[in-house]
Design a protein around this motif. Structure first.
Motif, PDB file in Angstrom:
ATOM      1  N   UNK A   1      18.542   6.813   9.940  1.00  0.00           N
ATOM      2  CA  UNK A   1      19.833   6.777  10.617  1.00  0.00           C
ATOM      3  C   UNK A   1      19.764   7.747  11.783  1.00  0.00           C
ATOM      4  N   UNK A   2      19.896   7.236  13.001  1.00  0.00           N
ATOM      5  CA  UNK A   2      19.757   8.024  14.212  1.00  0.00           C
ATOM      6  C   UNK A   2      21.109   8.149  14.913  1.00  0.00           C
ATOM      7  N   UNK A   3      21.132   8.821  16.063  1.00  0.00           N
ATOM      8  CA  UNK A   3      22.379   8.940  16.826  1.00  0.00           C
ATOM      9  C   UNK A   3      22.838   7.586  17.351  1.00  0.00           C
ATOM     10  N   UNK A   4      21.937   6.588  17.357  1.00  0.00           N
ATOM     11  CA  UNK A   4      22.287   5.228  17.772  1.00  0.00           C
ATOM     12  C   UNK A   4      22.597   4.321  16.588  1.00  0.00           C
ATOM     13  N   UNK A   5      22.653   4.894  15.382  1.00  0.00           N
ATOM     14  CA  UNK A   5      22.874   4.087  14.183  1.00  0.00           C
ATOM     15  C   UNK A   5      21.574   3.865  13.419  1.00  0.00           C
ATOM     16  N   UNK A   6      21.602   2.929  12.486  1.00  0.00           N
ATOM     17  CA  UNK A   6      20.427   2.641  11.666  1.00  0.00           C
ATOM     18  C   UNK A   6      19.373   1.911  12.491  1.00  0.00           C
ATOM     19  N   UNK A   7      18.116   2.336  12.312  1.00  0.00           N
ATOM     20  CA  UNK A   7      16.995   1.711  13.006  1.00  0.00           C
ATOM     21  C   UNK A   7      15.816   1.575  12.033  1.00  0.00           C
ATOM     22  N   UNK A   8      14.982   0.566  12.279  1.00  0.00           N
ATOM     23  CA  UNK A   8      13.785   0.352  11.462  1.00  0.00           C
ATOM     24  C   UNK A   8      12.641  -0.108  12.349  1.00  0.00           C
TER      25      UNK A   8
END
Length: 323
Positions: free
Chosen positions: A180-187
């Motif tokens: 979970x990053x400052x831009x939301x969830x990423x994979x």
């Protein structure tokens, strides 16, 4: 299709929510890179999942997308876990059209208690003892295929490796990260597959095996930040990793968060319930049904469902009289 000199520019457009196939020319290796950003965040943010539950479901979705390419089919590829841990059930659903959806069923108190033992690997801690199943569904006219292995390993990637080794007899390697990053969830995930068959260009079996080990070693060198970096195009990342061996990047495919629920499907499900059960569902003069995947709510008047149930009953009566 591009060679290694232009791989860096191959995906300068969309770098999120894509599947990017590639081949390492001098290593008898093919693979796929999957990047998930807004699509993953949409799926996970639809529910109030605890952080670890959302992270594991994110891994499942990324794995489903990257592993589906192992099979030649049109339809759905589903990754499902079931176990005796705090997360009872987890489903990641991928369609060859690029649609993704998923959900997790869990015991919130058990998840919170499991966090007190964070030193334990996440799969045994949250999934416990159970099974990991992969299903290929090509529709009603085609026979489905399913592979099942036990949940053995510290991570879902470990479990996927075991499945590929046991069920598909594939030399495969997976590098996966979800956060979970400052831009939301990423994979981000990259999967390598050793191409079966006779070595090309007169290479010996030993050469092929050495090249495979080298590709896996290069894959393991990637940093988590690189897997998730939306400003680093997929082709550029693959070039950075494999340019010395010649990496050929193919056309990317778009992914999106897309559920298959709709009002008609929901009302047909409700119409299958007994009248007494439907009566118990009525709150403030209406029945509300929630999709377990996307969390969308549908409201129905009891008269809508009663009319549909009556139609179904008439059809059954007519069928019985004809018989």
């Amino acid at each position: 299709m591009t060679d290694m000199s232009s791989a860096r520019a191959a995906t300068q457009g969309q770098s999120d929510d894509i599947i990017l196939p590639f081949r390492i020319e001098n290593a008898d290796v093919r693979g796929r890179l999957v990047r998930l950003g807004p699509a993953l965040d949409t799926i996970l943010s639809a529910h109030d999942y605890p952080r670890d539950v959302a992270g594991l479901l994110g891994e499942s979705l990324a794995l489903a997308a990257v592993m589906a390419g192992t099979f030649k089919f049109d339809g759905r590829y589903t990754l499902q876990t079931s176990g005796d841990g705090p997360i009872v059930l987890m489903i990641a659903d991928f369609s060859t059209s690029g649609a993704l959806r998923g959900y997790a069923r869990f015991d919130a108190k058990a998840v919170a208690a499991a966090n007190d033992h964070a030193s334990t690997a996440i799969v045994p801690r949250l999934l416990g003892n159970g099974l990991l199943a992969f299903t290929v569904d090509q529709g009603t006219d085609m026979e489905s295929y399913q592979g099942v292995v036990r949940l053995e390993g510290a991570t879902l990637a470990d479990c996927a490796h075991e499945y590929l080794r046991q069920s598909e007899q594939l030399g495969a390697a997976v590098r996966l990260h979800v956060a979970h990053t400052h831009d939301g969830w990423r994979a981000g995930v990259i999967m390598l597959e050793q191409i079966a068959g006779t070595p090309e260009d007169g290479r010996s079996d030993d050469d092929v095996e050495d090249n495979w080990r080298r590709a896996v070693a290069l894959l393991s060198s990637i940093k988590n930040e690189e897997l998730l970096d939306c400003e680093l195009a997929g082709g550029s990342l693959l070039y950075r990793l494999f340019n010395e061996d010649g990496v050929r990047v193919f056309k990317s495919r778009a992914l999106e968060a897309k559920c298959r629920c709709n009002r008609d499907r929901m009302i047909n499900v409700l119409a299958s319930f007994d009248q007494s059960e439907l009566t118990d569902m009525i709150v403030d003069g209406k029945i509300t049904s929630t999709c377990q995947f996307c969390n969308a709510e549908y409201e129905f008047l009891p008269t809508e469902i009663a009319a549909l149930s009556a139609q179904a009953g008439e059809k059954q009566d007519n069928s019985d009289s004809i018989a």
